[in-house]
Design a protein around this motif. Structure first.
Motif, short mmCIF file in Angstrom:
data_model
loop_
_atom_site.label_atom_id
_atom_site.label_comp_id
_atom_site.label_asym_id
_atom_site.label_seq_id
_atom_site.Cartn_x
_atom_site.Cartn_y
_atom_site.Cartn_z
N PHE A 4 0.83 -1.21 0.00
CA PHE A 4 0.00 0.00 0.00
C PHE A 4 0.87 1.27 0.00
N LEU B 120 2.02 1.62 -3.53
CA LEU B 120 0.93 2.12 -4.37
C LEU B 120 0.76 3.63 -4.21
N PRO C 272 -4.49 2.17 -9.88
CA PRO C 272 -5.76 1.91 -9.17
C PRO C 272 -6.21 0.45 -9.27
N TRP D 173 -4.24 -2.21 -9.54
CA TRP D 173 -3.41 -2.96 -8.60
C TRP D 173 -3.99 -2.83 -7.19
N THR D 174 -4.46 -1.63 -6.85
CA THR D 174 -5.06 -1.41 -5.54
C THR D 174 -6.31 -2.26 -5.38
N MET E 192 -5.82 -5.85 -4.46
CA MET E 192 -5.47 -6.13 -3.07
C MET E 192 -6.69 -6.63 -2.27
#
Length: 171
Positions: free
Chosen positions: A59, A62, A95, A97-98, A101
């Motif tokens: 995080f 990111l 975003p 990739w976020t 999660m």
């Protein structure tokens, strides 16, 4: 929706910001470059998390990549003469990739189903641009605006995924 002719391949290597903002070339797709950038994010996500030892560090990374995105998208948009040129897909990559999660990793059928739901939901919100994504898209004509409309799409996507998890049970 971003509509523009992809720049030539040499543009990708003319400046480091171009290579990043254009998603290592995925943004040069002549068809649905935003979808190509999101697919690139999906494909590269396992490598991304493999390189980082914990969710907290992921995080943090990111957040750094978001800030980098503001800079590289601003530079690349200025060089292309269009703030949110279709070839710029870093705003989809970070975003998404976020979003990833919040779904199971791996290649099991269940994990792939959740990842596909995340992909389709993110593309839906990226295309329709619900408030405040549409505000960022129309009013903030720089790298921050380019990145933020996709961050909003990611936020809506995560909300849908969390709701789906509540309805269908924890993943």
């Amino acid at each position: 929706m971003k509509k523009s002719i992809p720049p030539p391949l040499k543009f990708l290597f003319a400046h480091p910001a171009h290579f990043i903002a254009c998603g290592c070339g995925s943004g040069l797709s002549p068809f649905a470059s935003g979808t190509a950038g999101t697919l690139f994010a999906w494909i590269t996500f396992p490598l991304f998390v493999l390189l980082l030892p914990s969710a907290a560090i992921i995080f943090e990374a990111l957040a750094v990549l978001f800030i980098l995105g503001i800079i590289v998208c601003n530079i690349t948009g200025r060089h292309l003469g269009v703030v949110d040129h279709g070839a710029i897909v870093w705003d989809e990559i970070v975003p998404f990739w976020t979003v990833l999660m919040f779904v199971p990793a791996g290649f099991s059928l269940s994990a792939l189903e959740w990842q596909l739901l995340a992909f389709l939901t993110f593309r839906f919100f990226d295309i329709i641009k619900p408030f405040p994504a549409n505000w960022f898209d129309k009013q903030v004509k720089n790298g921050l605006g380019v990145m933020m409309d996709d961050v909003v799409a990611a936020g809506y996507t995560v909300l849908v995924l969390l709701l789906a998890q509540q309805l269908w049970g924890r993943i």
